[in-house]
Design a protein around this motif. Sequence first.
Motif, PDB file in Angstrom:
ATOM      1  N   ARG A  29      47.437  30.827  29.584  1.00  0.00           N
ATOM      2  CA  ARG A  29      48.926  31.588  29.375  1.00  0.00           C
ATOM      3  C   ARG A  29      48.936  32.914  29.535  1.00  0.00           C
ATOM      4  NH1 ARG A  29      49.101  27.483  24.943  1.00  0.00           N
ATOM      5  NH2 ARG A  29      48.439  29.345  23.576  1.00  0.00           N
ATOM      6  N   ARG A  30      48.095  33.779  29.160  1.00  0.00           N
ATOM      7  CA  ARG A  30      47.832  35.290  29.162  1.00  0.00           C
ATOM      8  C   ARG A  30      47.682  35.668  30.725  1.00  0.00           C
ATOM      9  NH1 ARG A  30      44.058  35.154  25.021  1.00  0.00           N
ATOM     10  NH2 ARG A  30      42.504  35.644  26.434  1.00  0.00           N
ATOM     11  N   SER A  31      46.899  34.777  31.507  1.00  0.00           N
ATOM     12  CA  SER A  31      46.757  35.154  32.696  1.00  0.00           C
ATOM     13  C   SER A  31      47.709  34.799  33.856  1.00  0.00           C
ATOM     14  CB  SER A  31      45.456  34.463  33.362  1.00  0.00           C
ATOM     15  OG  SER A  31      45.517  32.999  33.444  1.00  0.00           O
ATOM     16  N   GLY A  32      48.834  34.012  33.294  1.00  0.00           N
ATOM     17  CA  GLY A  32      49.641  33.524  34.140  1.00  0.00           C
ATOM     18  C   GLY A  32      49.520  32.431  35.152  1.00  0.00           C
ATOM     19  N   GLY A  33      48.064  31.976  35.093  1.00  0.00           N
ATOM     20  CA  GLY A  33      47.659  30.958  35.902  1.00  0.00           C
ATOM     21  C   GLY A  33      46.733  31.304  36.942  1.00  0.00           C
ATOM     22  N   THR A  34      46.581  32.531  36.946  1.00  0.00           N
ATOM     23  CA  THR A  34      45.409  33.202  37.839  1.00  0.00           C
ATOM     24  C   THR A  34      44.325  33.975  37.140  1.00  0.00           C
ATOM     25  OG1 THR A  34      46.965  33.114  39.951  1.00  0.00           O
ATOM     26  CG2 THR A  34      45.042  34.397  39.986  1.00  0.00           C
ATOM     27  N   LEU A  35      43.103  33.648  36.923  1.00  0.00           N
ATOM     28  CA  LEU A  35      42.118  34.401  36.430  1.00  0.00           C
ATOM     29  C   LEU A  35      41.526  35.157  37.097  1.00  0.00           C
ATOM     30  CD1 LEU A  35      40.425  31.160  34.590  1.00  0.00           C
ATOM     31  CD2 LEU A  35      42.036  32.744  33.769  1.00  0.00           C
ATOM     32  N   SER A  36      41.413  36.556  36.407  1.00  0.00           N
ATOM     33  CA  SER A  36      40.596  37.552  37.100  1.00  0.00           C
ATOM     34  C   SER A  36      39.034  37.258  37.063  1.00  0.00           C
ATOM     35  CB  SER A  36      40.839  38.826  36.332  1.00  0.00           C
ATOM     36  OG  SER A  36      40.360  38.940  35.327  1.00  0.00           O
ATOM     37  N   GLY A  37      38.197  38.031  37.475  1.00  0.00           N
ATOM     38  CA  GLY A  37      36.827  37.925  37.361  1.00  0.00           C
ATOM     39  C   GLY A  37      36.239  37.804  36.091  1.00  0.00           C
ATOM     40  N   GLU A  38      36.785  38.633  35.503  1.00  0.00           N
ATOM     41  CA  GLU A  38      36.313  38.847  33.913  1.00  0.00           C
ATOM     42  C   GLU A  38      37.024  37.630  33.017  1.00  0.00           C
ATOM     43  OE1 GLU A  38      37.485  41.697  30.183  1.00  0.00           O
ATOM     44  OE2 GLU A  38      36.910  42.795  32.056  1.00  0.00           O
ATOM     45  N   GLN A  39      38.154  37.426  33.402  1.00  0.00           N
ATOM     46  CA  GLN A  39      38.752  36.197  32.568  1.00  0.00           C
ATOM     47  C   GLN A  39      38.013  34.714  33.096  1.00  0.00           C
ATOM     48  OE1 GLN A  39      42.695  36.757  34.112  1.00  0.00           O
ATOM     49  NE2 GLN A  39      43.468  37.262  31.913  1.00  0.00           N
ATOM     50  N   ARG A  40      37.503  34.658  34.218  1.00  0.00           N
ATOM     51  CA  ARG A  40      36.551  33.376  34.839  1.00  0.00           C
ATOM     52  C   ARG A  40      35.449  33.353  34.023  1.00  0.00           C
ATOM     53  NH1 ARG A  40      38.737  34.777  39.962  1.00  0.00           N
ATOM     54  NH2 ARG A  40      36.938  35.933  40.503  1.00  0.00           N
ATOM     55  N   GLU A  41      34.757  34.804  33.963  1.00  0.00           N
ATOM     56  CA  GLU A  41      33.430  34.609  32.922  1.00  0.00           C
ATOM     57  C   GLU A  41      34.013  34.133  31.459  1.00  0.00           C
ATOM     58  OE1 GLU A  41      31.624  38.450  33.003  1.00  0.00           O
ATOM     59  OE2 GLU A  41      31.705  38.263  35.387  1.00  0.00           O
ATOM     60  N   GLU A  42      35.039  34.738  30.845  1.00  0.00           N
ATOM     61  CA  GLU A  42      35.478  34.166  29.590  1.00  0.00           C
ATOM     62  C   GLU A  42      35.716  32.666  29.595  1.00  0.00           C
ATOM     63  OE1 GLU A  42      38.555  35.003  26.285  1.00  0.00           O
ATOM     64  OE2 GLU A  42      38.660  35.996  27.887  1.00  0.00           O
ATOM     65  N   TYR A  43      36.428  32.312  30.684  1.00  0.00           N
ATOM     66  CA  TYR A  43      36.697  30.862  31.033  1.00  0.00           C
ATOM     67  C   TYR A  43      35.276  29.921  30.712  1.00  0.00           C
ATOM     68  CZ  TYR A  43      38.349  26.539  32.673  1.00  0.00           C
ATOM     69  OH  TYR A  43      38.772  24.958  32.919  1.00  0.00           O
ATOM     70  N   GLN A  44      34.550  30.264  31.752  1.00  0.00           N
ATOM     71  CA  GLN A  44      33.278  29.514  31.611  1.00  0.00           C
ATOM     72  C   GLN A  44      32.343  29.559  30.371  1.00  0.00           C
ATOM     73  OE1 GLN A  44      31.314  31.557  34.851  1.00  0.00           O
ATOM     74  NE2 GLN A  44      32.306  30.403  36.620  1.00  0.00           N
ATOM     75  N   ARG A  45      32.462  30.723  29.489  1.00  0.00           N
ATOM     76  CA  ARG A  45      31.767  30.734  28.377  1.00  0.00           C
ATOM     77  C   ARG A  45      32.478  29.573  27.534  1.00  0.00           C
ATOM     78  NH1 ARG A  45      33.241  32.691  23.702  1.00  0.00           N
ATOM     79  NH2 ARG A  45      34.924  34.017  24.644  1.00  0.00           N
ATOM     80  N   LEU A  46      34.025  29.711  27.491  1.00  0.00           N
ATOM     81  CA  LEU A  46      34.675  28.992  26.425  1.00  0.00           C
ATOM     82  C   LEU A  46      34.633  27.440  26.824  1.00  0.00           C
ATOM     83  CD1 LEU A  46      37.912  31.072  26.288  1.00  0.00           C
ATOM     84  CD2 LEU A  46      36.387  30.620  24.441  1.00  0.00           C
ATOM     85  N   VAL A  47      34.340  27.188  27.985  1.00  0.00           N
ATOM     86  CA  VAL A  47      34.285  25.614  28.530  1.00  0.00           C
ATOM     87  C   VAL A  47      32.988  25.064  27.944  1.00  0.00           C
ATOM     88  CG1 VAL A  47      33.848  24.178  30.528  1.00  0.00           C
ATOM     89  CG2 VAL A  47      35.819  25.749  30.374  1.00  0.00           C
ATOM     90  N   LEU A  48      31.974  26.120  28.105  1.00  0.00           N
ATOM     91  CA  LEU A  48      30.326  25.686  27.666  1.00  0.00           C
ATOM     92  C   LEU A  48      30.453  25.545  26.011  1.00  0.00           C
ATOM     93  CD1 LEU A  48      28.154  27.931  29.854  1.00  0.00           C
ATOM     94  CD2 LEU A  48      28.498  25.296  29.958  1.00  0.00           C
ATOM     95  N   GLU A  49      31.348  26.545  25.324  1.00  0.00           N
ATOM     96  CA  GLU A  49      31.481  26.179  23.909  1.00  0.00           C
ATOM     97  C   GLU A  49      31.936  25.123  23.634  1.00  0.00           C
ATOM     98  OE1 GLU A  49      33.214  28.813  20.146  1.00  0.00           O
ATOM     99  OE2 GLU A  49      33.321  29.695  22.092  1.00  0.00           O
ATOM    100  N   TRP A  50      33.057  24.925  24.392  1.00  0.00           N
ATOM    101  CA  TRP A  50      34.151  23.669  24.129  1.00  0.00           C
ATOM    102  C   TRP A  50      33.162  22.434  24.133  1.00  0.00           C
ATOM    103  CZ3 TRP A  50      35.306  19.852  27.565  1.00  0.00           C
ATOM    104  CH2 TRP A  50      36.287  18.622  27.137  1.00  0.00           C
ATOM    105  N   ALA A  51      32.317  22.383  25.253  1.00  0.00           N
ATOM    106  CA  ALA A  51      31.456  21.101  25.412  1.00  0.00           C
ATOM    107  C   ALA A  51      30.497  20.736  24.320  1.00  0.00           C
ATOM    108  CB  ALA A  51      30.789  21.393  26.888  1.00  0.00           C
ATOM    109  N   ALA A  52      29.943  21.937  23.977  1.00  0.00           N
ATOM    110  CA  ALA A  52      28.828  22.010  22.939  1.00  0.00           C
ATOM    111  C   ALA A  52      29.582  21.526  21.528  1.00  0.00           C
ATOM    112  CB  ALA A  52      28.147  23.323  22.574  1.00  0.00           C
TER     113      ALA A  52
END
Length: 61
Positions: A29-52
């Motif tokens: 929501r904060r990104s407006g639907g397009t992730l910056s490089g830093e936001q992509r890294e955060e997204y990847q970290r969150l997805v791994l945390e979510w999976a765990a």
Amino acid sequence: MLHSMSTTVEPVSDRSADEVNEEIRALWRRSGGTLSGEQREEYQRLVLEWAAAGPQSVEAA
């Protein structure tokens, strides 16, 4: 091209999958639907945390 794998052990999340999922949704929501490089890294970290944080096994219905 070879990619190196991280040898850093990530701690298991103390949060539920639902809590992490809400943070992922807020990031989008904060990104407006397009992730910056830093936001992509955060997204990847969150997805791994979510999976765990998710259930360890799923039973077939």
